[in-house]
Write a protein that holds these residues in place. Sequence first.
Motif, short mmCIF file in Angstrom:
data_model
loop_
_atom_site.label_atom_id
_atom_site.label_comp_id
_atom_site.label_asym_id
_atom_site.label_seq_id
_atom_site.Cartn_x
_atom_site.Cartn_y
_atom_site.Cartn_z
N TYR A 168 0.85 -1.19 0.00
CA TYR A 168 0.00 0.00 0.00
C TYR A 168 0.89 1.25 0.00
O TYR A 168 2.04 1.19 0.44
N ALA A 169 0.33 2.37 -0.46
CA ALA A 169 1.10 3.62 -0.44
C ALA A 169 0.18 4.79 -0.16
O ALA A 169 -1.01 4.77 -0.51
N ALA A 170 0.75 5.82 0.47
CA ALA A 170 -0.01 7.04 0.79
C ALA A 170 0.95 8.22 0.81
O ALA A 170 2.17 8.06 0.87
N GLY A 171 0.36 9.42 0.76
CA GLY A 171 1.17 10.64 0.86
C GLY A 171 2.07 10.84 -0.33
O GLY A 171 1.75 10.47 -1.46
N ASN A 172 3.24 11.43 -0.09
CA ASN A 172 4.16 11.72 -1.19
C ASN A 172 4.90 10.49 -1.69
O ASN A 172 5.67 10.59 -2.65
N SER A 173 4.66 9.34 -1.08
CA SER A 173 5.15 8.07 -1.64
C SER A 173 4.18 7.52 -2.67
O SER A 173 4.50 6.57 -3.38
N MET A 174 3.00 8.09 -2.74
CA MET A 174 1.92 7.68 -3.65
C MET A 174 1.77 8.76 -4.72
O MET A 174 1.92 9.95 -4.44
N ALA A 175 1.48 8.37 -5.94
CA ALA A 175 1.17 9.35 -6.98
C ALA A 175 -0.04 10.16 -6.53
O ALA A 175 -1.11 9.62 -6.27
N ALA A 176 0.13 11.46 -6.42
CA ALA A 176 -0.84 12.32 -5.72
C ALA A 176 -2.23 12.27 -6.35
O ALA A 176 -2.38 12.36 -7.58
N VAL A 177 -3.25 12.19 -5.51
CA VAL A 177 -4.63 12.19 -5.96
C VAL A 177 -4.96 13.49 -6.68
O VAL A 177 -5.82 13.53 -7.57
N SER A 178 -4.28 14.58 -6.34
CA SER A 178 -4.57 15.90 -6.92
C SER A 178 -3.86 16.12 -8.25
O SER A 178 -3.99 17.20 -8.84
N GLY A 179 -3.12 15.13 -8.75
CA GLY A 179 -2.47 15.27 -10.05
C GLY A 179 -1.48 16.41 -10.08
O GLY A 179 -0.61 16.52 -9.22
N THR A 180 -1.61 17.29 -11.05
CA THR A 180 -0.68 18.42 -11.19
C THR A 180 -1.20 19.68 -10.51
O THR A 180 -0.60 20.75 -10.67
N ALA A 181 -2.28 19.56 -9.74
CA ALA A 181 -2.86 20.72 -9.08
C ALA A 181 -2.64 20.65 -7.57
O ALA A 181 -2.28 19.62 -7.02
N TYR A 182 -2.87 21.79 -6.92
CA TYR A 182 -2.81 21.90 -5.46
C TYR A 182 -4.12 22.60 -5.07
O TYR A 182 -4.17 23.82 -4.97
N PRO A 183 -5.20 21.83 -4.83
CA PRO A 183 -6.52 22.44 -4.69
C PRO A 183 -6.71 23.35 -3.49
O PRO A 183 -7.47 24.30 -3.56
N GLY A 184 -6.04 23.03 -2.37
CA GLY A 184 -6.25 23.85 -1.19
C GLY A 184 -5.28 23.51 -0.09
O GLY A 184 -4.67 22.44 -0.08
N GLY A 185 -5.10 24.45 0.84
CA GLY A 185 -4.24 24.21 1.98
C GLY A 185 -4.70 22.98 2.75
O GLY A 185 -5.89 22.79 2.99
N GLY A 186 -3.75 22.13 3.13
CA GLY A 186 -4.09 20.91 3.83
C GLY A 186 -4.36 19.73 2.93
O GLY A 186 -4.66 18.63 3.41
N ASN A 187 -4.27 19.92 1.59
CA ASN A 187 -4.47 18.82 0.67
C ASN A 187 -3.39 17.74 0.82
O ASN A 187 -3.71 16.55 0.90
#
Length: 510
Positions: free
Chosen positions: A472-491
């Motif tokens: 399993y992977a999460a966080g910056n070890s995982m390909a980000a769910v937000s893709g090439t965007a940064y939708p909001g603080g705390g993402n």
Amino acid sequence: MTGVWDEECDVLVVGSGGGALTGAYTAAREGLHVIVVEATDRFGGTTAYSGGGLWFPCNAVLRRAGATDTIEDAKTYFHAVVGDRTPRELQDAFVDTGAPLVDYLESDDAFAFMVYPWPDYFGSAPKASPTGRHIMPEPLEPARLGALRDALRPPLGTDRAGHPLPDVVRGGQALIGRLLLALTERSADLRRETVCDEFVRDGDTVTGAVVTGPDGRYRIRARRGVLVASGGFERNAEMRARYGVPGDARDAMGPEGNLGRAIQAGIDAGAATDLMTEAWWSPGITHPDGTSTFSLWFTGGIFVDDDGERFVNESWPYDRIGRVIIERMAAGRLTLPYWMIYDDRDGPRPPVRSTSVPLGDTRAYEDAGLWLSANTLEELAGRIGVPAGALAETVKRFNAFAEAGEDEDFRRGDEPYDRAFAGDGGPLVPIETGPFHAAAFGLSDLGTKGGLRTDATARVLDTSGRVIKGLYAAGNSMAAVSGTAYPGGGNPIGACMVFAHLAALDMAGR
């Protein structure tokens, strides 16, 4: 020899940031035996350096404060910003799970959260929230942590600049502190200075890992699975170069241990990757030691490129600015350093209220040629190497916008985030009081965001799109769910916690 093990557990967690410890906490709370391995001498990862913000739409903390947002609106916003760069089911898993995760944590007295208004980063997108979908942990008194505080990675001001520890444990420090308290109460096995760089795969299943600790190298069997949540590879210059990540490893804000070793172990085990050229970008003020650190909260000033011209809305969210900087560099219009131009209304120090690593003495920056001053804009242009006429015209044009209260070029001040740090006067502050100043900036990042591809329950996928069982992977070890965007603080931290939580629940159900 997959059957030879030095020890066993149910769940092995690699990393100790907000996501890793959330996954460990969930697994332990669900009755599983958990081992956490942290490569460095302190727990907390990049989360410990952060403000600890969490983008969790419609959670109970926001509801108690009177928020009337809906999950449908939050999804509309997230989908609009991220687009189809990542699978829709992955996006929905993130947006849907934040609020239930807060409920799960708040049922334990170790956790407490508060609202911290922080506008969404694309204020013109459909259903953007002008006050944000953002919470953060309540502060902690250091005495509550006791000896655990010595195991907690200190804030950046302490870690990189030698400042004393703050009197109160806040932000990301508080989040990690609360997670450590909860984990010690549940008898999780927390290990520092233990590096994981190899997974053991038996057929289609990862059955454990090989780690190196203070007493040597050994093998841990993980009966339910291994969760990789050890951050990105932002501090690994070779890996950045291999994948073409812009910027310099020294200017990344992650801890020095963020070298991507567990990501590489996943690749070696057959995992697919995505977004490997990407990071969470930011303009970074440059310090006398040569580093450029994540900076925001500009109360004045404009950025200019090699032609002495403005090129961006300076009050945009940091990742949006960073992406324009990268585009400008690729086009040959901007080289590092680029410059913030401002006047003397507050003296020679730049109008930047948050620099991650606190600013030192003014003289040190001046002696290093990083903060320059001149009686005229034309003279200042000569000092920073841009055309004198262009810089003077740029400032004249910006001052006219400031007087009119409307930025016709870059719409600075149009979106809620633009105005969040500006005070009553707004972000259009004229540059008119000499002497005039320039401060050097570079490109910083909060970490890389490319990593192992997963499904919506954080299970890692191989290069054929099949699940690698037990990994399993999460966080910056995982390909980000937000893709090439940064939708909001705390993402970033919010997504890390969500997918680590989902991973642990999946392991508990295996």
